[in-house]
Write an enzyme that holds these catalytic residues in place. Structure first.
Site, PDB file in Angstrom:
ATOM      1  CG  ASP A   1      -1.850   1.240   1.175  1.00  0.00           C
ATOM      2  OD1 ASP A   1      -1.701   2.161   0.442  1.00  0.00           O
ATOM      3  OD2 ASP A   1      -2.598   1.226   2.414  1.00  0.00           O
TER       4      ASP A   1
ATOM      5  CG  ASN B   1       1.351   2.312   4.213  1.00  0.00           C
ATOM      6  OD1 ASN B   1       2.140   2.246   3.420  1.00  0.00           O
ATOM      7  ND2 ASN B   1       0.550   1.332   4.664  1.00  0.00           N
TER       8      ASN B   1
ATOM      9  N   GLY C   1       8.826   1.044   3.271  1.00  0.00           N
ATOM     10  CA  GLY C   1       7.667   1.002   2.471  1.00  0.00           C
ATOM     11  C   GLY C   1       6.714  -0.408   2.935  1.00  0.00           C
TER      12      GLY C   1
ATOM     13  CG  ASP D   1       1.495   5.364  16.615  1.00  0.00           C
ATOM     14  OD1 ASP D   1       2.309   5.420  15.595  1.00  0.00           O
ATOM     15  OD2 ASP D   1       1.213   6.266  17.090  1.00  0.00           O
ATOM     16  CG  ASN D   2       7.405   1.678  16.876  1.00  0.00           C
ATOM     17  OD1 ASN D   2       8.505   1.604  17.365  1.00  0.00           O
ATOM     18  ND2 ASN D   2       6.519   0.879  16.997  1.00  0.00           N
TER      19      ASN D   2
ATOM     20  CD  GLU E   1       4.389   3.735  12.420  1.00  0.00           C
ATOM     21  OE1 GLU E   1       4.375   3.815  13.847  1.00  0.00           O
ATOM     22  OE2 GLU E   1       4.653   4.392  11.491  1.00  0.00           O
ATOM     23  CD  GLU E   2       2.537   6.865  12.150  1.00  0.00           C
ATOM     24  OE1 GLU E   2       1.937   6.433  12.797  1.00  0.00           O
ATOM     25  OE2 GLU E   2       3.766   7.597  12.227  1.00  0.00           O
TER      26      GLU E   2
ATOM     27  CG  ASP F   1      11.630  -6.834  22.438  1.00  0.00           C
ATOM     28  OD1 ASP F   1      12.617  -7.371  21.548  1.00  0.00           O
ATOM     29  OD2 ASP F   1      12.044  -5.743  22.970  1.00  0.00           O
TER      30      ASP F   1
ATOM     31  CE  LYS G   1      18.705 -11.463  29.695  1.00  0.00           C
ATOM     32  NZ  LYS G   1      20.088 -12.077  29.490  1.00  0.00           N
TER      33      LYS G   1
ATOM     34  CD  GLU H   1      15.146 -10.538  22.654  1.00  0.00           C
ATOM     35  OE1 GLU H   1      16.214 -10.017  21.956  1.00  0.00           O
ATOM     36  OE2 GLU H   1      14.588  -9.727  22.969  1.00  0.00           O
TER      37      GLU H   1
ATOM     38  CG  ASP I   1      17.919  -8.889  17.695  1.00  0.00           C
ATOM     39  OD1 ASP I   1      17.616  -7.621  17.101  1.00  0.00           O
ATOM     40  OD2 ASP I   1      16.983  -9.343  18.313  1.00  0.00           O
TER      41      ASP I   1
HETATM   42  C1  NOJ Z   1      15.458  -7.130  21.070  1.00  0.00           C
HETATM   43  C2  NOJ Z   1      14.872  -7.109  19.752  1.00  0.00           C
HETATM   44  O1  NOJ Z   1      14.906  -8.320  19.088  1.00  0.00           O
HETATM   45  C3  NOJ Z   1      15.780  -6.113  19.343  1.00  0.00           C
HETATM   46  O2  NOJ Z   1      15.582  -6.124  17.825  1.00  0.00           O
HETATM   47  C4  NOJ Z   1      15.263  -4.683  20.051  1.00  0.00           C
HETATM   48  O3  NOJ Z   1      16.062  -3.831  19.516  1.00  0.00           O
HETATM   49  C5  NOJ Z   1      15.383  -5.252  21.114  1.00  0.00           C
HETATM   50  N1  NOJ Z   1      14.989  -5.989  21.793  1.00  0.00           N
HETATM   51  C6  NOJ Z   1      14.723  -3.839  22.071  1.00  0.00           C
HETATM   52  O4  NOJ Z   1      13.503  -3.981  21.954  1.00  0.00           O
END
Ligand code: NOJ
Ligand code: NOJ
Length: 718
Positions: A51, A54, A76, A104-105, A133-134, A255, A258, A283, A354
């Protein structure tokens, strides 16, 4: 005999059959059971631009780079783009998509140290967890694109896993300074926080990553750190999860699990399970030998939240990219299997957003295919990182973040890895339960060759991998649980797998005639049984209070409704198929129970463990002041009168803790406690040698609030 039902030539018909099967099964299969799924991880911004309206929304204008040269701006990709590629994903054989955080970030550009603009294209810098998020939906930050995706995905038999980051909002020292909004209404920011919405501690660094207090309460990578013990934050984040559920999210990847208060997280997953079926994995980043390894499996065993298997990830990358010996991987898997109760729920992966893609570490396509095949057939729920099936990689600066978040540039269905994923996804999701529910046994190993077996009752899958670039190995002395017969490679020779002959042996050890594994080969041999009695391989969630719906899965349950006993109490059955049964947790005393499924003829399956909670979980922070003296290695724990409080357990694994002592000799811990319950509890010291010291006096008492959060503050009784 060839036990593989489909050949490469019937590939398209096979894909169609899979689709039909999945659609039929979704009527019965609840989201809790992910063991037979294959997950496809997508960085939404980098996948497909579905789209263009946006691409550069007004409220965050200037963060879009149409040229895709600044790797830290939006490129995009959006939710509509994922929706457009569902048939590609079906053909790939994946059954769930894990999408980067869709909420939304941060709207502003925060220049990097070189003055280049950056954005929150990855989604880990939320400003409003209750809006989309827009760049991924529309300028109205509404839910339409998200709901469209989940609806279309479900119709295609694909589940949607949302990456959810409850640890933090956005950067605390620039941009929006962590500003958090509740569906558009400002709540607080790191520099404007009269209500204690955030922690205001330094960044975690160095040895702080092994310190439980810093890990949970300090700031991760400068990201404004949410205080989940604040009742506003608790309610907000749980409402956000439930809102995602109500728009079709089937599961959540948490996310930085821990780094969020652990007791609160138990209550978070419980809130979701109370709302509807779901599956959680977190994670929990770690290296093998990490000081908090024990915490990672205690958490995974008790929280209702599985974890990403970073130990297997590291070993897989060491073995396949760096050419370490297979013994490393074998040791890690077997150690983990003795520690994790719900080992088939561990989420396994080769690549992620990551770490550098494996092809950036070692540009050897065969090794990537072998690593992915290992994960797809191995123990745990496998993930495919988007683009790996197209051999996507960019090696700039070693290929790490952000160069591992490539634009998806090709959608070929002809790559060998695409076809291997399709084959093994079909095997995992089909009527052979060995990959989803089975045990794991190493059967033969040298530095270059690894042969392992998965087995669930009489379903067997035997997998052999030779990772050597040039050496063919003869394999003699191999035993298997496969019944005596000839077996051809289930991968139809995609990776040069040979056929084998299994002879009759004894005790589940049938000898395999000597054969050879060519250089760079993967072979899969399988036997699918017909279950004449019920066989249970999965339960999810693994804990819940009266009223929560729980799914038991396996095979041979029969088509007519039988019974499910929790302990000795028959539960209400909500749905029954020959492979999946959903029941409601009965109103019985809290505790750890065996669940027994019986078919309509009264034949019982193997039992599986389930924890009946006293009530829904409320996060309560317990403080005990001036606790008994401790030496290094000794810790204070809480133990008390219900299963949530350890049922008076006195070991590291059964008591609640260890507690945290940033204000030694005062100790505190955020714990999940049963809503409305009148609890009794005490604090104990567990010394490094396991010796237990109880505090004196009568039990402490407390009535847990029926909603919100709680706090208890008492003195150690001498
Ligand atoms: C782990 C995420 O996988 C990584 O990409 C992110 O930057 C950090 N947590 C913070 O949210
Ligand atoms: C368990 C509980 O009854 C508690 O009150 C008591 O202090 C300990 N046992 C030690 O006897």
């Amino acid at each position: 005999m060839n036990r593989s039902p489909f050949s490469v030539r019937t590939f398209s018909r096979y894909a169609l059959l899979c689709l039909v099967n999945v659609v039929l099964l979704t009527a019965f299969t609840f989201a809790q059971d992910f063991k037979k799924q294959v997950i496809y991880q997508i960085v939404t911004d980098r996948f497909v631009n579905g789209d263009t309206s946006n691409d550069n929304p007004a409220q965050s204008a200037g963060l879009f780079d149409a040229t895709k040269t600044n790797w830290r701006l939006y490129w995009g990709g959006d939710l509509a783009g994922i929706q457009q590629k569902l048939s590609y994903l079906q053909g790939l054989g994946v059954t769930a998509v894990w999408i980067s955080p869709p909420v939304d970030n941060l709207n502003l550009n925060i220049p990097d140290s070189g003055g280049n603009p950056t954005s929150s294209y990855h989604g880990y810098g939320a400003r409003d967890f209750k809006r989309i998020e827009e760049h991924f939906g529309s300028a109205a930050n509404d839910w339409t694109a998200f709901s469209n995706l989940t609806t279309a995905a479900h119709a295609a038999g694909i589940k949607v896993i949302v990456d959810f980051a409850p640890n933090h909002s956005n950067p605390d020292n620039a941009g929006e300074f962590g500003s958090l909004y509740d569906n558009g209404t400002f709540v607080a920011a790191c520099n404007n926080d009269p209500g204690g919405i955030f922690h205001h501690n330094p960044d975690i660094s160095g040895s702080g990553f092994q310190d439980r207090y810093q890990v949970e309460y300090y700031t991760l990578e400068g990201l404004c750190d949410l205080n989940q013990e604040n009742s506003t934050v608790d309610a907000y984040l749980k409402a956000a999860i439930q809102q995602l559920q109500s728009h079709g999210a089937d599961a959540f990847r948490i996310d930085a699990v821990k780094h969020v208060t652990w007791g609160w997280e138990y209550s978070m997953s419980n809130a979701a399970f109370t709302s509807g079926p779901s599956f959680f994995f977190g994670e929990w980043y770690q290296n093998w030998g990490d000081a908090l390894y024990h915490d990672s499996y205690k958490f995974a065993n008790k929280s209702g939240i599985s974890v990403l298997d970073f130990n297997v990830n590291q070993a897989v990358r060491d073995v396949f990219a760096s050419n370490n010996n297979f013994s490393e991987l074998d040791n890690v898997v077997n150690s983990e299997n003795s520690n994790f109760t719900w080992q088939n729920d561990l989420v396994t992966f080769v690549d992620s957003h990551d770490v550098p893609r494996l092809l950036s570490v070692n540009n050897n396509t065969n090794r990537l295919i072998e690593a992915q095949a290992y994960v797809l057939a191995g123990r745990g729920i496998p993930v495919v990182y988007y683009g790996d099936e197209q051999y996507l990689h960019n090696d700039t600066n070693g290929g790490g973040d952000p160069y591992n978040r490539n634009a998806m540039t090709s959608f070929l269905t002809t790559t060998t890895l695409y076809q291997v994923i399709n084959k093994l996804g079909g095997l995992r999701g089909g009527s052979n339960d060995a990959l989803g529910y089975g045990s794991y046994q190493q059967r033969w190993m040298n530095n270059d060759v690894y042969i392992f077996e998965r087995k669930f009752f009489n379903d067997v899958v035997l997998v052999a991998i030779n990772k050597n670039d040039s050496t063919t190995y003869p394999i003699s002395g191999l035993n298997t649980a496969l019944p005596a017969a000839n077996y051809s490679d289930y991968l139809s020779g995609l990776m040069s797998g040979p056929s084998i002959t299994v002879m009759t042996g004894s005790g589940g050890n049938n000898p395999v005639s000597t054969f050879t594994m060519p250089a760079h080969s993967v072979a899969v041999w399988q036997f699918t049984s017909t279950a004449s009695t019920p066989q249970v391989g999965s339960i999810g969630p693994t804990l819940g209070q009266s009223g929560v719906k729980v799914t038991v899965a396996g095979k041979g349950f029969g088509t007519s409704t039988g019974t499910v006993l929790v302990g000795t109490t028959a539960a209400t059955i909500n749905s029954w198929s020959s492979t999946s049964v959903t029941f409601t947790v009965p109103n019985i005393t809290n505790g750890i129970y065996n669940v027994t499924l019986k078919n309509s003829g009264g034949t019982a399956a193997n039992t599986i463990q389930f924890t009946v909670l006293t009530a829904k979980l409320i996060p309560v922070t317990f403080t005990v002041n001036n606790a008994t003296p401790t030496n290094p290695g000794d810790y204070i724990f809480l133990t008390g009168s219900t299963v949530e409080l350890g049922n008076w357990g006195t070991t590291w694994d059964t008591a609640i803790g260890p507690m945290l002592d940033p204000n030694y000799p005062n100790w505190f811990l955020n714990v999940s406690a049963p809503a409305g319950a009148a609890i009794q509890f005490k604090f104990i010291k567990i010394a490094s040698d396991g010796t237990v010291t109880w505090e004196n006096g009568s039990n402490h008492t407390y009535t847990v609030p029926t909603s919100g959060v709680g706090f208890v503050n008492v003195n150690w009784q001498y």
